[in-house]
Write an enzyme that holds these catalytic residues in place. Structure first.
Site, PDB file in Angstrom:
ATOM      1  N   CYS A 139       0.834  -1.210   0.000  1.00 41.88           N
ATOM      2  CA  CYS A 139       0.000   0.000   0.000  1.00 41.88           C
ATOM      3  C   CYS A 139       0.865   1.256   0.000  1.00 41.88           C
ATOM      4  O   CYS A 139       1.342   1.698   1.050  1.00 41.88           O
ATOM      5  CB  CYS A 139      -0.922  -0.012   1.218  1.00 41.88           C
ATOM      6  SG  CYS A 139      -1.977   1.449   1.302  1.00 41.88           S
ATOM      7  N   CYS A 142      -0.557   4.144   2.055  1.00 43.74           N
ATOM      8  CA  CYS A 142      -0.387   4.012   3.508  1.00 43.74           C
ATOM      9  C   CYS A 142       1.066   4.268   3.920  1.00 43.74           C
ATOM     10  O   CYS A 142       1.321   4.899   4.943  1.00 43.74           O
ATOM     11  CB  CYS A 142      -0.758   2.609   3.989  1.00 43.74           C
ATOM     12  SG  CYS A 142      -2.199   1.892   3.216  1.00 43.74           S
ATOM     13  N   ASP A 143       2.016   3.772   3.150  1.00 49.10           N
ATOM     14  CA  ASP A 143       3.402   3.713   3.639  1.00 49.10           C
ATOM     15  C   ASP A 143       4.393   4.595   2.874  1.00 49.10           C
ATOM     16  O   ASP A 143       5.536   4.745   3.311  1.00 49.10           O
ATOM     17  CB  ASP A 143       3.907   2.254   3.569  1.00 49.10           C
ATOM     18  CG  ASP A 143       3.050   1.332   4.419  1.00 49.10           C
ATOM     19  OD1 ASP A 143       2.570   1.790   5.474  1.00 49.10           O
ATOM     20  OD2 ASP A 143       2.845   0.167   4.035  1.00 49.10           O
TER      21      ASP A 143
END
Ligand code: NAP
Length: 311
Positions: A139, A142-143
């Protein structure tokens, strides 16, 4: 809540575009309807930074905004939305289904719409599982921000890999796209954007053999398929996008699925089990998009309504 209050005409599993659209249509058809979601509303699209190909949003829309908008709209017509934490179990009963949620919450429904979507396929190479969350990610939204000014690798050559690689260039100093062929699978417009981005470097005809590192990713060991030579690509993170498989485990013993778990159902969303409908990415289909997922959701709700009327 007593079991009696947990009787529904339609139970929808999954709060992505397909499930929420099914909920909107079922609620407007005045069916007693509940939607169960285990994480956040929006499904896979919630982890996509920007959606540029969903009509009606000429400037694009953030992936994370779509789910809550769909949810608000469906709730306006009375859709009941619940979160669940533990694994769901689906059982076929006479004239309907029982869906168990954890130890003591049971739902009963006349029809079931499965809109559980799909999940990332792991590469299955050494280091991948061990360094998951320590530089290995599925992701970018997300990261990605953890890797400001560092070099990263993206593995895969489809839409997901290339779009997420482009997104990662916002943070990273350089992003290697490791692809096993010398041509991308991604749509042409995405390819054009990628080839124009100076921070992307394509590592053609290479496969990853291992994600290397002790406490965090230090590199990806790759093999050149043309020369058979191996070398270490030093990167701080590896983002893996080598395809998806259906999240259909909860109904795989009740409906026919293919080898990747995709539910066998046509555009009418009918599965091999009467009363179960499959909508969105979880069903076999030629194109997995928000636009095709919402079409499935609407169809599934109307098919469920017809099924209930006739049974
Ligand atoms: P995909 O289209 O199946 O692409 C997977 C990529 O990973 C392919 O390039 C494949 O290589 C490569 N790959 C597969 N197994 C591999 C392995 N073991 N080792 C190395 N490479 C491997 O998957 P996706 O990109 O996740 O897309 C999934 C679906 O969502 C598609 O239908 C896609 O169009 C859709 N999607 C659409 C958008 C959008 O419209 N904006 C965005 C994201 C996803 P080969 O090319 O050699 O097979």
């Amino acid at each position: 809540m007593s079991d009696n209050e947990n009787h529904f005409d339609v139970l929808i599993i999954g709060g992505g575009p397909a499930g929420l659209t099914a909920g909107l249509y079922a609620a407007r058809a005045r069916l007693k309807c509940v939607l169960l979601e285990k994480m956040i509303m929006g499904g896979q699209i919630a982890t996509t930074e920007m959606v540029d190909n969903y009509p009606g949003f000429p400037e694009g829309i953030a992936g994370a905004e779509i789910g809550p908008l769909f949810e608000t709209q469906a709730k306006r017509f009375g859709l009941d939305v619940r979160q669940f934490k533990e694994g769901l179990k689906v059982e076929k009963l006479d004239g309907g289904f029982k869906v168990s949620c954890g130890a003591d919450e049971n739902f009963y429904c006349k029809s079931l719409i499965v809109a559980t979507g799909s999940g990332w396929i792991p590469l299955g190479i050494p280091g991948e599982e061990r360094l998951r969350g320590a530089g290995v990610s599925y992701c970018a939204t997300c990261d990605g921000a953890f890797f400001r000014d560092q070099e990263l690798a993206v593995i895969g050559g489809g839409n997901s890999a290339v779009e997420e690689a482009l997104f990662l260039t916002k943070f990273a100093s350089k992003v290697y796209v490791i692809h096993r062929r010398d041509q991308l699978r991604a749509e042409k417009i995405v390819q054009e954007r990628a080839f124009a981005n100076p921070k992307l470097e394509f590592v053609w005809s290479h496969i990853p053999l291992e994600i290397v590192g002790d406490d965090g990713v230090e590199g990806v060991l790759v093999k050149d398929l043309k020369t058979e030579k191996e070398h270490l690509l030093k990167v701080a993170g590896a983002f893996i996008y080598v395809g998806m498989k259906a999240d259909s485990d909860i109904v795989k013993d009740l409906v026919q699925v293919d080898e990747r778990g995709y539910i066998v159902a046509g555009e009418d969303t009918l599965t091999s089990c009467p009363g179960i409908f499959a909508a969105g990415d979880v069903r076999i289909k030629p194109l997995r998009q928000v636009a095709t997922a919402i079409a499935d959701g609407a169809t599934a709700a109307i098919m469920a309504e017809k099924y209930i009327e006739n049974s």
